[in-house]
Scaffold this motif. Sequence first.
Motif, short mmCIF file in Angstrom:
data_model
loop_
_atom_site.label_atom_id
_atom_site.label_comp_id
_atom_site.label_asym_id
_atom_site.label_seq_id
_atom_site.Cartn_x
_atom_site.Cartn_y
_atom_site.Cartn_z
N MET A 117 53.24 49.86 18.58
CA MET A 117 54.00 49.16 19.58
C MET A 117 53.14 48.07 20.21
N ASP A 118 53.66 46.85 20.25
CA ASP A 118 52.95 45.74 20.87
C ASP A 118 53.22 45.73 22.38
N ILE A 119 52.14 45.65 23.14
CA ILE A 119 52.27 45.56 24.59
C ILE A 119 52.22 44.08 24.95
N PRO A 120 53.25 43.59 25.65
CA PRO A 120 53.26 42.17 25.98
C PRO A 120 52.13 41.82 26.96
N VAL A 121 51.49 40.69 26.71
CA VAL A 121 50.44 40.20 27.59
C VAL A 121 51.10 39.40 28.69
N ARG A 122 50.83 39.78 29.91
CA ARG A 122 51.42 39.10 31.05
C ARG A 122 50.49 37.99 31.53
N LYS A 123 50.99 36.79 31.56
CA LYS A 123 50.21 35.65 32.00
C LYS A 123 50.21 35.59 33.52
N HIS A 124 49.06 35.30 34.10
CA HIS A 124 48.96 35.21 35.56
C HIS A 124 49.78 34.01 36.04
N PRO A 125 50.56 34.17 37.12
CA PRO A 125 51.39 33.06 37.60
C PRO A 125 50.58 31.90 38.19
N MET A 126 49.32 32.15 38.55
CA MET A 126 48.45 31.11 39.11
C MET A 126 47.09 31.19 38.38
N PRO A 127 47.05 30.81 37.10
CA PRO A 127 45.84 31.04 36.30
C PRO A 127 44.60 30.28 36.77
N GLU A 128 44.76 29.05 37.23
CA GLU A 128 43.59 28.29 37.69
C GLU A 128 43.03 28.87 38.98
N ILE A 129 43.91 29.25 39.89
CA ILE A 129 43.48 29.87 41.14
C ILE A 129 42.82 31.22 40.85
N ALA A 130 43.41 32.00 39.95
CA ALA A 130 42.83 33.30 39.59
C ALA A 130 41.42 33.13 39.03
N ALA A 131 41.22 32.15 38.18
CA ALA A 131 39.89 31.91 37.61
C ALA A 131 38.91 31.46 38.69
N PHE A 132 39.36 30.61 39.59
CA PHE A 132 38.52 30.12 40.67
C PHE A 132 38.13 31.27 41.61
N VAL A 133 39.09 32.12 41.95
CA VAL A 133 38.81 33.27 42.82
C VAL A 133 37.86 34.24 42.13
N ALA A 134 37.98 34.40 40.83
CA ALA A 134 37.05 35.26 40.08
C ALA A 134 35.63 34.74 40.19
N GLU A 135 35.46 33.42 40.11
CA GLU A 135 34.13 32.82 40.27
C GLU A 135 33.61 33.01 41.70
N LEU A 136 34.50 32.89 42.69
CA LEU A 136 34.10 33.13 44.08
C LEU A 136 33.67 34.58 44.26
N ARG A 137 34.40 35.51 43.63
CA ARG A 137 34.02 36.92 43.70
C ARG A 137 32.63 37.14 43.12
N HIS A 138 32.36 36.48 42.00
CA HIS A 138 31.06 36.61 41.36
C HIS A 138 29.96 36.07 42.28
N ALA A 139 30.24 34.97 42.96
CA ALA A 139 29.23 34.34 43.81
C ALA A 139 29.03 35.04 45.15
N PHE A 140 30.14 35.47 45.78
CA PHE A 140 30.06 35.97 47.14
C PHE A 140 30.37 37.46 47.29
N GLY A 141 30.81 38.10 46.22
CA GLY A 141 31.12 39.53 46.26
C GLY A 141 32.59 39.79 46.54
N ASP A 142 33.07 40.92 46.02
CA ASP A 142 34.48 41.29 46.17
C ASP A 142 34.88 41.46 47.63
N ALA A 143 34.04 42.11 48.43
CA ALA A 143 34.40 42.41 49.81
C ALA A 143 34.65 41.14 50.62
N THR A 144 33.80 40.14 50.45
CA THR A 144 33.94 38.89 51.19
C THR A 144 35.23 38.18 50.82
#
Length: 93
Positions: A1-28
């Motif tokens: 059974m193939d599980i559909p891959v769900r695309k993020h509705p805000m992919p550029e923001i999600a990628a940017f926030v991921a980089e911020l998490r890497h730089a400043f930590g999840d809690a911040t």
Amino acid sequence: MDIPVRKHPMPEIAAFVAELRHAFGDATIDEAVARGKAGEPTFFAHENGRTVGTQAADTVNCWRVDDSVRDRHFCRGCDGLCIGTETRCSQRR
């Protein structure tokens, strides 16, 4: 059974926030996003017709993400002296 891959509705923001998490930590970043969702102007994002958070009344002092910011890399412990230069933090050490 193939599980559909769900695309993020805000992919550029999600990628940017991921980089911020890497730089400043999840809690911040979690705190900034939660406060923005609760009505404080600590986090606001707009992409693909969707918005998250609270927009600041003073849009002069907000950080607009453009092509110059998308390629920027953040390092833990960065003192900011590399910002606006061609030198990355890792090259300064």
